[in-house]
Enzyme design. Structure first.
Site, mmCIF file in Angstrom:
data_model
loop_
_atom_site.group_PDB
_atom_site.id
_atom_site.type_symbol
_atom_site.label_atom_id
_atom_site.label_comp_id
_atom_site.label_asym_id
_atom_site.label_seq_id
_atom_site.Cartn_x
_atom_site.Cartn_y
_atom_site.Cartn_z
ATOM 1 N N SER A 148 -1.307 6.795 -8.010
ATOM 2 C CA SER A 148 -2.100 5.787 -8.756
ATOM 3 C C SER A 148 -2.375 4.497 -7.626
ATOM 4 O O SER A 148 -1.404 4.334 -6.819
ATOM 5 C CB SER A 148 -1.508 5.304 -10.036
ATOM 6 O OG SER A 148 -2.218 4.205 -10.465
ATOM 7 N N TYR A 161 4.831 1.348 -14.689
ATOM 8 C CA TYR A 161 4.157 2.545 -14.356
ATOM 9 C C TYR A 161 3.911 2.558 -12.757
ATOM 10 O O TYR A 161 3.843 3.582 -12.191
ATOM 11 C CB TYR A 161 2.936 2.687 -14.991
ATOM 12 C CG TYR A 161 2.021 3.813 -14.710
ATOM 13 C CD1 TYR A 161 2.322 5.199 -15.118
ATOM 14 C CD2 TYR A 161 0.733 3.457 -13.911
ATOM 15 C CE1 TYR A 161 1.209 6.174 -14.843
ATOM 16 C CE2 TYR A 161 -0.256 4.552 -13.740
ATOM 17 C CZ TYR A 161 0.096 5.933 -13.928
ATOM 18 O OH TYR A 161 -0.649 6.943 -13.963
ATOM 19 N N LYS A 165 4.911 4.930 -9.661
ATOM 20 C CA LYS A 165 3.852 5.520 -8.606
ATOM 21 C C LYS A 165 4.078 5.161 -7.368
ATOM 22 O O LYS A 165 3.839 5.974 -6.290
ATOM 23 C CB LYS A 165 2.419 5.316 -9.185
ATOM 24 C CG LYS A 165 1.978 5.960 -10.478
ATOM 25 C CD LYS A 165 2.278 7.465 -10.567
ATOM 26 C CE LYS A 165 1.733 8.012 -11.872
ATOM 27 N NZ LYS A 165 1.865 9.700 -11.807
#
Length: 257
Positions: A148, A161, A165
């Site tokens: 991401s 998150y 990533k």
């Protein structure tokens, strides 16, 4: 025109919908046989039927294996079933990702943060270990991890998150170093793509969200799928350890929001 994957076999995790489903469709159109995994059996069954209907011999080239990517035994089973069904395993796409934590990290539940890293990073490594031992160590192959742009720049909203990533991006580089020349390992870093997973980031404000992109739109699963297919193909035979942005130019603006 789809990249040629005739005779190849791919395993795509978390592929009952969204980016994973689009990747499976792209590889299938290129001639590959595909295994897709998902936690929910009814969604997986529907996805298999949808994919199989897109090509004349789809029933012979699409396999669904219910699996929770965070479970060791499920990862092993998915890889074993793929090799048993198709006789080989050339491509792994680590697409499964979760994000139950939004906002201030100082108030984040650490159990949820651990789960994010377990699914988004540890499980991806677990799948690579399984395909390496089952097929790729002897025959070679390609791995593509779905990361991401949140792993490349801070957001202030999806910090846990994004950190996971970032770890996946670093893992991609390490695996490329360790598994070459047999196996190439790359990653893609999408910005906001219009999937159910990302709805919280654009629902009710899509025009506002897309205005910050040079391309003035959010991504579609197919935008990511075409890049994944390229990186998994022989056309990318001298590319490994890379993380390629597919973000509508978002990071070129110097901000994520």
């Amino acid at each position: 025109m789809s990249t040629d994957f005739t005779g190849r076999v791919a395993l795509i995790t978390g592929a009952s919908r969204g980016i994973g489903h689009a990747v499976a469709a792209e590889l299938l159109a290129g001639g590959a046989a595909v295994t897709i995994t998902a936690r929910k059996a009814h969604e997986l069954e529907a996805a298999v039927a949808q994919l199989a209907a897109t090509v004349p011999d789809g029933a012979e080239r699409v396999l669904g294996v219910p699996a929770n990517s965070g479970r060791d035994e499920d990862r092993e089973h998915a890889v074993q079933r793929t090799v048993e069904a198709f006789g080989r395993l050339d491509v792994l796409v680590n697409n499964t990702g979760i994000n139950p934590v939004y906002g201030d990290l100082m108030s984040a539940d650490l159990g949820a943060v651990r789960k994010i890293f377990d699914v988004n990073v540890v499980a991806a490594l677990g799948f690579v270990q399984q395909v390496w031992h089952a097929w790729m160590a002897r025959h070679g192959g390609a791995v593509v991890n779905v990361a991401s742009v949140g792993g490349l720049r801070s957001t202030g909203v999806i910090g846990a998150y994004g950190a996971s990533k970032a770890a996946l991006i670093r893992l991609t580089e390490e695996l490329a170093w360790q598994l070459g020349p047999k196996v190439r390992v790359n990653a893609v870093a999408p910005a906001v793509v219009k999937t159910r997973f990302a709805t919280a980031l654009y629902t009710g404000r899509e025009d506002e969200a897309s205005a910050q992109y040079p391309m003035k739109r959010l991504g579609l699963p197919e935008d990511v799928a075409r890049l994944v297919a390229f990186l998994a193909s022989d056309e990318a035979s001298w590319i490994t350890g890379e993380t390629v942005r597919v973000d509508g130019g978002l990071l070129a603006t110097g901000t994520l929001g």
